[in-house]
Design a protein around this motif. Sequence first.
Motif, PDB file in Angstrom:
ATOM      1  N   PRO A  95      44.558  41.543  43.552  1.00 47.53           N
ATOM      2  CA  PRO A  95      43.625  42.599  43.148  1.00 47.53           C
ATOM      3  C   PRO A  95      44.263  43.641  42.234  1.00 47.53           C
ATOM      4  O   PRO A  95      43.586  44.198  41.367  1.00 47.53           O
ATOM      5  N   LEU A  96      45.540  43.896  42.415  1.00 41.82           N
ATOM      6  CA  LEU A  96      46.210  44.847  41.531  1.00 41.82           C
ATOM      7  C   LEU A  96      46.272  44.333  40.100  1.00 41.82           C
ATOM      8  O   LEU A  96      46.028  45.072  39.145  1.00 41.82           O
ATOM      9  N   VAL A  97      46.561  43.060  39.950  1.00 40.94           N
ATOM     10  CA  VAL A  97      46.630  42.459  38.617  1.00 40.94           C
ATOM     11  C   VAL A  97      45.244  42.425  37.979  1.00 40.94           C
ATOM     12  O   VAL A  97      45.074  42.780  36.809  1.00 40.94           O
ATOM     13  N   THR A  98      44.247  42.026  38.751  1.00 43.40           N
ATOM     14  CA  THR A  98      42.896  41.931  38.194  1.00 43.40           C
ATOM     15  C   THR A  98      42.295  43.297  37.925  1.00 43.40           C
ATOM     16  O   THR A  98      41.393  43.424  37.106  1.00 43.40           O
ATOM     17  N   HIS A  99      42.770  44.327  38.609  1.00 42.81           N
ATOM     18  CA  HIS A  99      42.288  45.682  38.337  1.00 42.81           C
ATOM     19  C   HIS A  99      42.842  46.193  37.007  1.00 42.81           C
ATOM     20  O   HIS A  99      42.161  46.922  36.284  1.00 42.81           O
ATOM     21  N   ALA A 100      44.036  45.799  36.684  1.00 40.99           N
ATOM     22  CA  ALA A 100      44.679  46.269  35.457  1.00 40.99           C
ATOM     23  C   ALA A 100      44.240  45.467  34.235  1.00 40.99           C
ATOM     24  O   ALA A 100      44.307  45.967  33.115  1.00 40.99           O
ATOM     25  N   ALA A 131      48.694  41.201  45.851  1.00 44.99           N
ATOM     26  CA  ALA A 131      49.018  41.547  44.467  1.00 44.99           C
ATOM     27  C   ALA A 131      47.912  41.132  43.512  1.00 44.99           C
ATOM     28  O   ALA A 131      47.752  41.737  42.446  1.00 44.99           O
TER      29      ALA A 131
END
Length: 105
Positions: free
Chosen positions: A10-15, A8
């Motif tokens: 990378p998903l948070v840091t991508h957003a 999760a």
Amino acid sequence: MLMVLMAAAPLVTHATTVRSLALPLWAQVPCGMSAGFGIGVVAAIMGVAGGELLIPTIVLLFAVDIKTAGSLSLLVSLPTMLVAFAATAGTAVSRCLARTAASPR
């Protein structure tokens, strides 16, 4: 659960944009020590080298560029690799010597 959290991240840091922490030196030392202990525990549990956790920690906690963080990660793992090499080489040499001594001439 740990793997789900790691997936999760990378998903948070991508957003969102994640910046390095601007901590003074007196706060970086204990944070670095506790992060190192946590990375060591996670690496031991998961059976990985820890570089995948160590590099982002160095970048975010100490505001170091990614190339330097990768080099530091290798430098940190160097003593472990040398000890493993010495243990393996010592075992291999002792086996070779034992075979040589046991073989008829």
